[in-house]
Design a protein around this motif. Structure first.
Motif, PDB file in Angstrom:
ATOM      1  N   THR A 119       0.812  -1.218   0.000  1.00 32.57           N
ATOM      2  CA  THR A 119       0.000   0.000   0.000  1.00 32.57           C
ATOM      3  C   THR A 119       0.845   1.268   0.000  1.00 32.57           C
ATOM      4  O   THR A 119       0.354   2.318  -0.382  1.00 32.57           O
ATOM      5  CB  THR A 119      -0.956   0.037   1.206  1.00 32.57           C
ATOM      6  N   HIS A 120       2.097   1.191   0.418  1.00 30.99           N
ATOM      7  CA  HIS A 120       2.929   2.395   0.473  1.00 30.99           C
ATOM      8  C   HIS A 120       3.755   2.624  -0.788  1.00 30.99           C
ATOM      9  O   HIS A 120       3.903   3.750  -1.225  1.00 30.99           O
ATOM     10  CB  HIS A 120       3.827   2.371   1.712  1.00 30.99           C
TER      11      HIS A 120
ATOM     12  N   THR B  62      -3.360  -2.381  -9.025  1.00 28.27           N
ATOM     13  CA  THR B  62      -4.691  -2.917  -9.298  1.00 28.27           C
ATOM     14  C   THR B  62      -4.770  -3.280 -10.775  1.00 28.27           C
ATOM     15  O   THR B  62      -3.882  -2.939 -11.562  1.00 28.27           O
ATOM     16  CB  THR B  62      -5.784  -1.887  -8.960  1.00 28.27           C
TER      17      THR B  62
ATOM     18  N   THR C 295      -3.630   1.312 -10.842  1.00 28.13           N
ATOM     19  CA  THR C 295      -3.513   2.248  -9.729  1.00 28.13           C
ATOM     20  C   THR C 295      -2.930   1.559  -8.499  1.00 28.13           C
ATOM     21  O   THR C 295      -2.818   0.334  -8.449  1.00 28.13           O
ATOM     22  CB  THR C 295      -4.893   2.853  -9.378  1.00 28.13           C
ATOM     23  N   ALA C 296      -2.571   2.357  -7.508  1.00 27.65           N
ATOM     24  CA  ALA C 296      -1.998   1.826  -6.270  1.00 27.65           C
ATOM     25  C   ALA C 296      -3.040   1.011  -5.499  1.00 27.65           C
ATOM     26  O   ALA C 296      -4.243   1.274  -5.595  1.00 27.65           O
ATOM     27  CB  ALA C 296      -1.486   2.969  -5.404  1.00 27.65           C
ATOM     28  N   LEU C 297      -2.557   0.052  -4.731  1.00 27.47           N
ATOM     29  CA  LEU C 297      -3.452  -0.803  -3.958  1.00 27.47           C
ATOM     30  C   LEU C 297      -3.978  -0.084  -2.725  1.00 27.47           C
ATOM     31  O   LEU C 297      -3.233   0.611  -2.033  1.00 27.47           O
ATOM     32  CB  LEU C 297      -2.715  -2.068  -3.495  1.00 27.47           C
ATOM     33  N   SER C 298      -5.250  -0.307  -2.436  1.00 24.46           N
ATOM     34  CA  SER C 298      -5.838   0.139  -1.181  1.00 24.46           C
ATOM     35  C   SER C 298      -5.559  -0.945  -0.142  1.00 24.46           C
ATOM     36  O   SER C 298      -5.207  -2.079  -0.485  1.00 24.46           O
ATOM     37  CB  SER C 298      -7.345   0.337  -1.338  1.00 24.46           C
ATOM     38  N   ALA C 299      -5.731  -0.617   1.122  1.00 19.63           N
ATOM     39  CA  ALA C 299      -5.494  -1.602   2.180  1.00 19.63           C
ATOM     40  C   ALA C 299      -6.418  -2.820   2.041  1.00 19.63           C
ATOM     41  O   ALA C 299      -5.945  -3.955   2.146  1.00 19.63           O
ATOM     42  CB  ALA C 299      -5.635  -0.957   3.553  1.00 19.63           C
ATOM     43  N   PRO C 300      -7.730  -2.644   1.794  1.00 24.74           N
ATOM     44  CA  PRO C 300      -8.577  -3.843   1.650  1.00 24.74           C
ATOM     45  C   PRO C 300      -8.154  -4.735   0.479  1.00 24.74           C
ATOM     46  O   PRO C 300      -8.178  -5.959   0.592  1.00 24.74           O
ATOM     47  CB  PRO C 300      -9.979  -3.265   1.413  1.00 24.74           C
ATOM     48  N   ARG C 301      -7.742  -4.144  -0.631  1.00 25.69           N
ATOM     49  CA  ARG C 301      -7.314  -4.947  -1.775  1.00 25.69           C
ATOM     50  C   ARG C 301      -5.995  -5.661  -1.464  1.00 25.69           C
ATOM     51  O   ARG C 301      -5.789  -6.801  -1.852  1.00 25.69           O
ATOM     52  CB  ARG C 301      -7.176  -4.097  -3.025  1.00 25.69           C
TER      53      ARG C 301
ATOM     54  N   THR D 284      -5.652  -7.617  -8.853  1.00 28.11           N
ATOM     55  CA  THR D 284      -4.338  -6.981  -8.876  1.00 28.11           C
ATOM     56  C   THR D 284      -3.525  -7.574 -10.012  1.00 28.11           C
ATOM     57  O   THR D 284      -3.930  -8.545 -10.637  1.00 28.11           O
ATOM     58  CB  THR D 284      -3.586  -7.204  -7.549  1.00 28.11           C
TER      59      THR D 284
END
Length: 173
Positions: free
Chosen positions: A79-80, A96, A100-106, A166
Motif C-alpha cells: 500500500t505504500h 490494481t 492504480t496503487a493498492l488500497s489496504a482492503p485490496r 491486482t
C-alpha cells in the motif's frame, strides 16, 4: 503492451509489461529469504513476551501471530510503494487491474488469496492422513499447477492476482 478497455470519453491507458513467470518466481524465492528474518524476529518477540519455554505451548497462537506479522509486512509495503525489497530488486510492482496503487482492503485480499499457493495441499495432510512425502508431493504438484495459471491467463497473471483484482507489472526496463 496490454491496454485497458475504456469508454468513448476516456483515453486508452497502457500498463507496463507483465514480467516473466521465472522473474516473478525468483522474486518469491528472494521474498522467502527476507521473510525468514521477519518470522525469526516475530517468533523471538512472541516467545519472549509470552515466556514460551516449549515449542508446543501456544503454538496455534504463535502461528496466528506470525501470519498477522507477515500480512502486516506485505500489506504495508504494497500500500505504500507497491513493492517489497525483493520486488524492488527485481523491478516489479503490484498494482490494481487498472494500474492504480493498492488500497489496504485490496492488499489484504491479495495477501489472503496468496495463501492459496500453499494451504490447499497442506490441508490434505491432516484431512486425509497423508504421510510427509505424500504431502510434499501434493504441495509440489499444486505449486506447478498454480504456476501454470500464469501461463493460461490472458494477462499472464497468477490466479490469486486475478481473484484479488491486482497484477504484477515490470518497473523500468
Amino acid at each position: 503492451m496490454p491496454t485497458l478497455p475504456t469508454t468513448a470519453a476516456e483515453p486508452t491507458v497502457t500498463l507496463p509489461a507483465t514480467p516473466s513467470i521465472r522473474r516473478r518466481l525468483a522474486t518469491m524465492l528472494y521474498e522467502g529469504v527476507i521473510l525468514f528474518g521477519v518470522v525469526f524476529i516475530a517468533g523471538y518477540l512472541f516467545s519472549t513476551l509470552t515466556q514460551q519455554r516449549n515449542g508446543l505451548t501456544h503454538h496455534n497462537l504463535l502461528a496466528a501471530w506470525i501470519g498477522f506479522v507477515v500480512g502486516l509486512y506485505f500489506v504495508w509495503f504494497w500500500t505504500h510503494s507497491g513493492q517489497t525489497l525483493p520486488m524492488k530488486t527485481w523491478r516489479l510492482r503490484v498494482v490494481t487491474a487498472d494500474g492504480t496503487a493498492l488500497s489496504a482492503p485490496r492488499a489484504i485480499a491479495r495477501y489472503v488469496l496468496a495463501w492459496l499457493w500453499f494451504l490447499p495441499p497442506l490441508a490434505l495432510h491432516p484431512l486425509l492422513g497423508l504421510s510427509l512425502p505424500h504431502t510434499l508431493l501434493a504441495a509440489a504438484v499444486w505449486f506447478v499447477l498454480w504456476t501454470a495459471t500464469g501461463r493460461i491467463d490472458a494477462n499472464r497473471q497468477f490466479l490469486h492476482d486475478r481473484l484479488a483484482g491486482t497484477r504484477i507489472v515490470a518497473v523500468g526496463s
